[in-house]
Scaffold this active site. Structure first.
Site, PDB file in Angstrom:
ATOM      1  N   CYS A 224       3.182  23.754  56.733  1.00  0.00           N
ATOM      2  CA  CYS A 224       2.176  22.685  56.715  1.00  0.00           C
ATOM      3  C   CYS A 224       2.735  21.330  56.279  1.00  0.00           C
ATOM      4  O   CYS A 224       2.667  20.346  57.017  1.00  0.00           O
ATOM      5  CB  CYS A 224       1.017  23.068  55.799  1.00  0.00           C
TER       6      CYS A 224
ATOM      7  N   HIS B 230      -0.586  16.925  53.611  1.00  0.00           N
ATOM      8  CA  HIS B 230      -0.719  18.077  52.722  1.00  0.00           C
ATOM      9  C   HIS B 230      -0.924  17.546  51.313  1.00  0.00           C
ATOM     10  O   HIS B 230      -0.138  16.735  50.827  1.00  0.00           O
ATOM     11  CB  HIS B 230       0.517  18.970  52.778  1.00  0.00           C
TER      12      HIS B 230
END
Length: 544
Positions: free
Chosen positions: A74, A128
């Site tokens: 991610c 993120h």
């Protein structure tokens, strides 16, 4: 004869000054990013998944059939996408550093729009969260106001999944009654509501906006409304076509999905480490829940797009829909991301560009909300693009189609340069192909330099700390093959040792589209030739 500028080509091609003005003026941007969404969508040919709202968007969009992330993790993927720089440049391979402090003061996609007068807003998971975005989602650089995160996400890893025993657990499979959940809602529902409020506030505003909304699903745990499971009866589910670990797969290329193993329902299966396998009946349940999560995501996208149209914003808003990377559902014996296979690195990528991507549409109502529980709907295909592209291409292309100049190439020493992009990604050479010209099947070239690695099977094999990364995998994806080299890596200097080759993978796509048969050793002469080409490309792209 001197080539005419783009806006004149546009006028000549479309025969309408009004449409052309829309194209070269500043457009609003709605940037939608899902989490762990592979190309399991109807518009990508999946006949199982029910995704009518995304399919409807695709019918009015450029649909990139071969789009790839830079890393199947991610934080590195999102940072790469939003800065248009590869992980070897951002020096982010895990969740534990902030690129502005760790690598360079690189400008971001929303920051660039903000610097050109846009009101920029982040809702949900875009960057993120945490150290990877300086605990601020890169505010105030990228956003006009602090990022919004749904409050109910605080319960995502809590004991909120009711098991067969009637007790609450931290399960992988977590279909719930929403009214019984803390706050009586779910994160993606909250994010959609916040985005709808924002869009309403922008009606009749002169200042263009850049709205990024990051949905959390289909990321695990599969905490979704229980009713979505009814779309996928277990008796209709099937296993992955290649559920076994390939015999010729180098160990360094396999990931033992340790984050999956931490879930209570998986622990009760007493799986062997590192290969499992998961019992077949439970595999079917995982696939059922993943597809149900995709349909839940689709419903939120439908709410968002239908509101965009009802508010009259769709005619001057470019919509981008994508994901940070894919996810494995049993292919190659894998049950997560963290690999270099297509299933983990290939992503959906849709571009809705008013006046261009929808020019063949005869339907004024493009984004009517479609109830996924209602009768099935079919759509004509959008403008499909076979050219292989990468998520690092999104930044310059979106700037171009929003009427902005693409940042100039960076100088050799660029740490203090606020807004620039590596020369490799100038719009003339690295923008997404086919968006403003007739596209044909592109010639083979560099499509991905994917980076992930681990030193050995261990507790943090899914996401090793930087100090533990001793091998790095680089993949080259061309039309006829996927080629990967696993190279020695020094985490203290961020240097790849191009002569230290730990393993290789070669998959011939015409005969092996699922990438199940590694023929690196059998085709050593060919592989060596390709290895030379791969190393040359790795040298070219390192630190760009």
């Amino acid at each position: 004869m001197k080539e005419q500028p783009f806006y004149y080509q546009c006028y000549t091609a479309l025969k309408t000054l009004k449409t052309c003005i829309l194209i070269v003026s500043k457009r609003n941007v709605l940037f939608i990013i899902a989490d762990d969404l592979r190309t399991s969508l109807g518009c990508y040919g999946d006949v199982v998944v029910k995704s009518p709202n995304i399919d409807q968007l695709a019918s009015h969009s450029y649909v990139f059939l071969n789009a790839y992330a830079q890393q199947a993790v991610c934080a590195p993927s999102r940072t790469s996408l939003l800065t248009s720089r590869r992980p070897d440049t951002t020096r982010l391979y895990d969740f534990k550093s902030y690129w502005r402090h760790h690598a360079g003061n690189y400008s971001t996609l929303p920051q660039y729009f903000k610097s050109h007068g846009y009101y920029t807003r982040s809702i949900g998971k875009v960057f993120h969260p945490g150290i990877a975005s300086n605990h601020s989602d890169d505010y105030p650089y990228s956003w006009s106001v602090p990022a919004y995160h749904p409050a109910s996400f605080a319960f995502e890893k809590k004991k909120v999944c009711r098991g067969a025993d009637g007790q609450l657990h931290t399960n992988l499979l977590c279909a719930v009654e929403v009214c019984e959940q803390p706050m009586k809602t779910l994160p993606d529902i909250e994010s959609t509501n916040e985005a709808l409020s924002f869009l309403k506030s922008r009606i009749n505003q002169d200042q263009p906006f850049f709205l990024a909304i990051g949905f959390h699903k289909p990321h695990i745990p599969f905490r979704i409304p229980k009713e979505f499971l009814s779309l996928y009866p277990l008796e209709h589910m099937s296993l992955a076509p290649d559920p076994d670990v390939p015999k010729q797969l180098p160990l360094v290329a396999y990931n033992p999905w340790t984050d999956i193993r931490l879930r209570e329902d998986i622990q009760r299966l007493n799986l062997s480490f590192p290969f499992g396998p998961i019992p077949k009946d439970f595999q079917l349940k995982i696939r059922q829940h993943y597809f149900a999560a995709v349909s839940f995501l689709d419903a939120q996208v439908g709410r968002l797009l239908s509101a965009l149209e009802l508010m009259g914003l769709d005619q001057n808003t470019t919509v981008v829909f994508t994901s940070d990377h894919g996810w494995s559902l049993g292919e190659h014996g894998e049950w997560a991301k963290y690999s270099n296979f297509d299933i983990a690195t290939r992503v959906p990528l849709l571009f809705y560009v008013p006046g261009l991507s929808d020019k063949n549409s005869k339907n004024d109502k493009k984004f009517q909300f479609i109830d996924v529980f209602g009768p099935a709907k079919t759509f004509t295909d959008g403008q499909e693009e076979e050219n292989m592209v990468e998520l690092v291409d999104v930044f310059p292309t979106l700037a171009h189609f929003s009427g902005l100049n693409v940042p100039k190439p960076c100088p050799e020493v660029s740490f203090q340069v606020f807004t620039s992009l590596p020369g490799l990604y100038q719009v003339s050479t690295r923008s997404l192909p086919g968006l403003y010209q007739v596209s044909t099947r592109s010639q083979p070239g560099l499509n991905q330099a994917s980076t992930r690695s681990f030193f050995d099977f261990q507790e943090n094999s899914d996401l090793p700390d930087l100090r533990d990364i001793r091998v790095m995998g680089y993949s080259l994806r061309l039309w006829d093959y996927r080629y990967t080299l696993w190279l020695g890596f020094d985490p203290s200097t961020f240097q790849v040792n191009l002569s230290d080759i730990h393993a290789g993978e070669l998959y011939l796509m015409d005969s092996d589209p699922g990438q199940d048969h590694n023929v690196y050793e059998q085709n050593l002469h060919t592989a060596v030739t390709r290895r030379t080409g791969t190393l040359s490309l790795v040298r070219e792209i390192l630190y760009y």
